[in-house]
Scaffold this motif. Structure first.
Motif, mmCIF file in Angstrom:
data_model
loop_
_atom_site.group_PDB
_atom_site.id
_atom_site.type_symbol
_atom_site.label_atom_id
_atom_site.label_comp_id
_atom_site.label_asym_id
_atom_site.label_seq_id
_atom_site.Cartn_x
_atom_site.Cartn_y
_atom_site.Cartn_z
ATOM 1 N N GLU A 151 -7.500 5.033 -1.995
ATOM 2 C CA GLU A 151 -7.520 5.975 -3.112
ATOM 3 C C GLU A 151 -7.290 5.294 -4.456
ATOM 4 O OE1 GLU A 151 -5.545 10.174 -4.543
ATOM 5 O OE2 GLU A 151 -4.369 8.440 -3.990
ATOM 6 N N ILE A 169 -13.168 0.731 1.879
ATOM 7 C CA ILE A 169 -12.867 1.013 0.469
ATOM 8 C C ILE A 169 -11.481 0.484 0.121
ATOM 9 C CG2 ILE A 169 -14.354 3.047 0.377
ATOM 10 C CD1 ILE A 169 -11.821 4.754 0.581
ATOM 11 N N MET A 184 -17.881 8.027 -2.792
ATOM 12 C CA MET A 184 -18.233 6.608 -2.672
ATOM 13 C C MET A 184 -19.293 6.467 -1.590
ATOM 14 S SD MET A 184 -16.613 4.318 -4.606
ATOM 15 C CE MET A 184 -16.347 2.820 -3.665
ATOM 16 N N CYS A 232 -11.823 7.686 -7.216
ATOM 17 C CA CYS A 232 -11.658 8.179 -5.838
ATOM 18 C C CYS A 232 -10.413 9.035 -5.643
ATOM 19 C CB CYS A 232 -11.634 7.005 -4.858
ATOM 20 S SG CYS A 232 -13.255 6.280 -4.586
ATOM 21 N N MET A 242 -14.601 11.223 -1.346
ATOM 22 C CA MET A 242 -14.249 10.269 -2.396
ATOM 23 C C MET A 242 -15.405 9.964 -3.350
ATOM 24 S SD MET A 242 -11.735 7.502 -0.585
ATOM 25 C CE MET A 242 -9.981 7.861 -0.484
#
Length: 390
Positions: A17, A233, A279, A22, A277
């Motif tokens: 995060e 991530i 992403m 995000c 998120m």
């Protein structure tokens, strides 16, 4: 030899995060935490409670929700951080406080303006203080990747003596080569006093694209916990990708290392994280990318059609993918064309295939991919010259 378990420590909700853009709200974090618990991760790092009221709330609510995994809260080696984390974790069935301090020469000199001796003292004090609130205390030696091994062993020994149950050895900047990181874990296994009482953990970053390789090297050399995130991530270039390390261990049984992860859930949770998120996952991402089981080269397609294992070392179903994808492009061959035609109801004879293939190539040279509707049009357009009854 009996398989040894590698515990999977997921830090998607904390390190993941921290990626710009995000940020998640509590409702999203609860949804993800529930999916991670169902996935079979051993530890969920729910957040950094002292960082904000929102993060404190999220860690608290996740602590109430999670049924199986350890719920972990991050802190610095600061008493207030530890107190706040303990408060946020009070509802957890299996709470863990994750505390630590930087140990590299750079961190000691420039970040803390301190001395090696004082850092060891602070590390031990933080672990001992956290131990007053929970039994399970993980100690991280930030920038361990660039820390002298002999000094790192002294810090870790002090943390173990103070009550640490897990030693996290982060390659914080993603600098190490796999043989260097593996050798570091091996050195600690051989030189940390009381190492038999704790679990060594790998936390590797991907600045040089080596996070997964380093984590596996660590596991081979004695680490029994890997810290990772869904889709890899995380800060900067990201973290070790959970789906990658899990499938590497599964596909290499000779390592005698296993995890509790329900691999058929991997694609689903990957898509969930990407959506929540914002992403996207690159198409060529290992295990969960759109192209991970897609074939467009005629040579590869022919091999896969005859026997999937000629070009796939993982059964797509094992990670939640319905089937391999035969993508029609100008590089595709006759076998792929016949295979896809049969999928939509056409049984082409060899003579038919020769005719359709020439028309197919003309069309394919003008576009990136020939989709199902295009294939219908190509075959229908060749109808008058074909033997088949369509």
């Amino acid at each position: 030899m009996k398989n040894e378990q590698i515990e999977i420590f997921d830090t998607t909700l904390r390190d993941g995060e921290q990626v710009p853009g995000c940020k998640l709200n509590t409702e999203q974090k609860l949804k993800i935490a529930d999916a991670l618990d169902n996935l079979g991760v051993d530890v969920i790092e729910a957040g950094f409670p002292v960082s904000s009221p929102g993060d404190f709330k999220s860690v608290t609510e996740i602590s109430k929700l999670v049924k199986n995994a350890v719920v972990c809260g991050l802190t610095r080696a600061v008493k207030n951080d530890i107190e706040v984390a303990a408060e946020a974790l009070k509802y957890a069935r299996r709470p863990r406080i994750h505390t630590g301090i930087g140990t590299s020469e750079s961190h000691i000199k420039f970040k803390f303006n301190s001395t090696p001796e004082k850092i060891i003292e602070q590390a031990a004090e933080a672990v001992a203080y956290a131990k007053k609130f929970v039994y399970d205390v993980e100690f991280y030696a930030e920038d361990a990747g660039r820390t002298d091994n002999a000094y790192l062993a002294k810090v870790c020994s002090a943390a173990v003596k103070a009550g640490a149950t897990v030693l996290n050895i982060p390659d914080t900047t993603g600098y190490c080569l796999p043989d260097e990181y593996g050798a570091k874990i091996k050195y600690l296994k051989e030189h940390v006093v009381g190492i038999d009482r704790v679990r060594l953990s790998c936390h590797c970053h991907n600045d040089l694209g080596l996070a997964t390789a380093n984590a596996i090297a660590g596991a081979i050399n004695g680490a029994r916990q890997i810290e990772c995130t869904i889709n890899g991530i995380g800060e900067r270039a990201g973290n070790t990708a959970l789906e990658e390390v899990v499938m590497i261990l599964r596909q290499h049984p000779a390592l005698n290392l296993t995890t509790n992860i329900k691999t058929k859930n991997l694609l689903g949770i990957s898509k969930m994280i990407a959506n929540e998120m914002g992403m996207f996952v690159q198409a060529n991402k290992a295990i969960v990318g759109d192209n991970a089981f897609a074939h467009s080269s005629g040579i590869h397609q022919d091999g896969v059609i005859k026997n999937r294992e000629t070009y796939e070392i993982i059964n797509p179903a094992d990670v939640g993918v319905t089937e391999s994808s035969i993508v029609l492009t100008a590089r595709s061959g006759r076998s792929a064309l016949a295979y896809r035609a049969k999928k939509i109801g056409y049984e082409l004879t060899k003579a038919d295939l020769d005719i359709v293939y020439l028309e197919f190539l003309k069309f394919a040279d003008s576009c990136k991919e020939v989709v199902e509707n295009d294939l219908h049009r190509i075959i229908e357009g060749s109808k008058s010259r074909l033997e088949i009854n369509i």
